[in-house]
Design a protein around this motif. Structure first.
Motif, PDB file in Angstrom:
ATOM      1  N   LEU A 280      33.506  18.524  94.308  1.00 36.69           N
ATOM      2  CA  LEU A 280      34.882  18.963  94.094  1.00 36.69           C
ATOM      3  C   LEU A 280      35.006  19.824  92.844  1.00 36.69           C
ATOM      4  O   LEU A 280      34.480  19.463  91.781  1.00 36.69           O
ATOM      5  N   PRO A 281      35.722  20.947  92.926  1.00 35.85           N
ATOM      6  CA  PRO A 281      35.997  21.745  91.719  1.00 35.85           C
ATOM      7  C   PRO A 281      37.018  21.023  90.853  1.00 35.85           C
ATOM      8  O   PRO A 281      37.825  20.228  91.368  1.00 35.85           O
ATOM      9  N   SER A 282      36.990  21.284  89.567  1.00 36.01           N
ATOM     10  CA  SER A 282      37.868  20.523  88.681  1.00 36.01           C
ATOM     11  C   SER A 282      38.213  21.282  87.412  1.00 36.01           C
ATOM     12  O   SER A 282      37.489  22.179  86.970  1.00 36.01           O
ATOM     13  N   ALA A 303      30.790  21.975  82.911  1.00 31.58           N
ATOM     14  CA  ALA A 303      31.330  23.305  82.611  1.00 31.58           C
ATOM     15  C   ALA A 303      30.221  24.312  82.325  1.00 31.58           C
ATOM     16  O   ALA A 303      30.306  25.476  82.732  1.00 31.58           O
ATOM     17  N   ASP A 304      29.188  23.872  81.630  1.00 29.95           N
ATOM     18  CA  ASP A 304      28.078  24.774  81.304  1.00 29.95           C
ATOM     19  C   ASP A 304      27.304  25.220  82.548  1.00 29.95           C
ATOM     20  O   ASP A 304      26.602  26.230  82.511  1.00 29.95           O
ATOM     21  N   LYS A 305      27.435  24.466  83.619  1.00 29.20           N
ATOM     22  CA  LYS A 305      26.770  24.816  84.887  1.00 29.20           C
ATOM     23  C   LYS A 305      27.701  25.601  85.820  1.00 29.20           C
ATOM     24  O   LYS A 305      27.331  25.944  86.940  1.00 29.20           O
ATOM     25  N   GLY A 306      28.935  25.843  85.358  1.00 28.33           N
ATOM     26  CA  GLY A 306      29.906  26.512  86.215  1.00 28.33           C
ATOM     27  C   GLY A 306      30.492  25.598  87.265  1.00 28.33           C
ATOM     28  O   GLY A 306      31.119  26.053  88.230  1.00 28.33           O
ATOM     29  N   ALA A 307      30.317  24.276  87.097  1.00 31.20           N
ATOM     30  CA  ALA A 307      30.793  23.294  88.074  1.00 31.20           C
ATOM     31  C   ALA A 307      32.186  22.772  87.760  1.00 31.20           C
ATOM     32  O   ALA A 307      32.754  22.003  88.543  1.00 31.20           O
ATOM     33  N   ALA A 308      32.753  23.171  86.635  1.00 28.11           N
ATOM     34  CA  ALA A 308      34.082  22.726  86.236  1.00 28.11           C
ATOM     35  C   ALA A 308      34.607  23.669  85.161  1.00 28.11           C
ATOM     36  O   ALA A 308      33.835  24.408  84.535  1.00 28.11           O
ATOM     37  N   LYS A 309      35.898  23.632  84.954  1.00 28.15           N
ATOM     38  CA  LYS A 309      36.541  24.334  83.851  1.00 28.15           C
ATOM     39  C   LYS A 309      37.022  23.290  82.858  1.00 28.15           C
ATOM     40  O   LYS A 309      37.653  22.302  83.250  1.00 28.15           O
TER      41      LYS A 309
END
Length: 363
Positions: A280-282, A303-309
């Motif tokens: 899930l994006p978050s 966030a560092d992996k582009g998996a979340a903001k």
């Protein structure tokens, strides 16, 4: 096989242990479990409610700065270790799992002194004080964030990356009609926003400030206030809305997760385990009121992996929140890319890994 579980204080320490227990029961139906916690922690109600035998000991945590209270804590630790030994001798477990919190200290230490193999499970990217203390006395150290490995120093060779057992519990949940329970349409893109089981004041305030704008959006919002804040928060809202719903608490969170398009939340370890399991994006808003700012480090790991903001509390305003929310909700392709990266960061077989680790120690 007999398994002794211990962990307390917060749900983040309790739910992984219960998830591990449920999965182990599927694989080894004859396994017996006993849980040791404190009477003051959430475990004193959550664990018995889940049908698990429960025993309590008395313990308190050390203060990080010099305090005379630490002398009392030493005395309580000695007493609670003795109490834990009596419980352990009576139950005679084959293996012990500590999932964090002060209560694990005397329980896992007592087990090691009695020659019973023990494992500690660190859910966060920053190792807790109790787990660091216990590292010399356990056979294995299970972690959920690779960043935590180096924090165990010379005991790093004991570290095994397993992930959080909660992930395996939710990974098979599929998109469903759970949103209908809250008066929302499962076919419309939906944002789920929450600040933890008790709620979070800063997140609640931002939601209230944004409410008038959220009512005009083409997407839906399901907001969880926390039971303590529910009535006061409702009194601050201007009317009702068809596309924005407010509830005090959600008991079927994994089912709701599976039906939403974006999550806005704190970055506790269990929440992240569930989100990455489902891909899930978050938008993550770390709590600043946690030890060693570990929620920020948890959030950065995604966030560092582009998996979340990640948005810090200091950065969080109505304008920043609405801008980021609109950007993601109006860009399905960006959400999809973020979701795929979140999925790759998850550990869908986390419970299996931890079970294998524990059973290997009993052979």
């Amino acid at each position: 096989m007999k398994v002794l579980l211990s962990g307390g204080g917060t749900g983040g320490h309790i739910y992984p242990a219960l998830a591990l227990m449920r999965e182990m029961k599927k694989q080894y139906p004859d396994t017996e479990f006993l849980y040791i916690g404190t009477e003051r922690g959430l475990e004193s109600t959550i664990v018995p409610d889940n049908g698990v035998p429960f025993k309590a000991i008395e313990i308190q945590g050390f203060r990080r700065s010099f305090s005379m209270d630490n002398l009392k804590t030493i005395g309580k630790f000695i007493k609670s270790t003795s109490d834990a030994k009596k419980i352990i001798k009576d139950f005679q477990p084959d293996v012990v799992l500590g999932t964090g919190g002060y209560v694990c200290g005397p329980v896992v230490y007592a087990a090691s002194r009695l020659g019973i193999p023990a494992v500690i499970h660190e859910q966060n990217s920053v190792a807790g004080l109790t787990n660091k203390f216990l590292a010399p006395f356990v056979k294995k150290i299970a972690i959920c964030f690779e960043e935590a490995a180096d924090q165990f120093g010379r005991h790093k060779e004991k570290v095994v990356f397993t992930g959080n057992p909660r992930a395996q519990e939710v990974v098979h949940v599929r998109k469903n009609s759970a949103l209908k329970e809250y008066g929302l349409n499962p076919d419309i893109p939906t944002v789920l926003m929450f600040g933890g089981s008790r709620g979070a004041q800063k997140i609640n305030d931002t939601f209230v400030d944004s409410y008038a704008e959220l009512k005009t959006k083409p997407y839906q919002v399901l907001f969880v206030s926390g039971k303590l804040h529910y009535e006061s928060l409702l009194s601050r809202l201007d009317g009702t809305s068809e596309n924005v719903k407010v509830v005090p608490y959600i008991s079927n969170m994994p089912e709701v997760f599976a039906g939403v398009s974006l999550i806005v939340s704190r970055s506790g370890a269990t929440t992240l385990a569930e989100m990455t399991a489902l891909g899930l994006p978050s938008i993550l808003i770390p709590s600043v009121n946690v030890t060693d700012d570990h929620q920020t480090k948890n959030a950065l790991s995604l966030a560092d992996k582009g998996a979340a903001k990640m948005i810090t509390e200091k950065e969080l305003t109505r304008e920043v929140f609405i801008e980021e929310l609109d950007r993601l909700m109006q860009n399905p392709s960006e959400r999809a890319a973020m979701a795929e990266k979140a999925k790759r960061a998850g550990v869908p077989d986390a419970a299996d890994r931890l079970i294998d680790l524990m059973t290997d120690l009993t052979e």
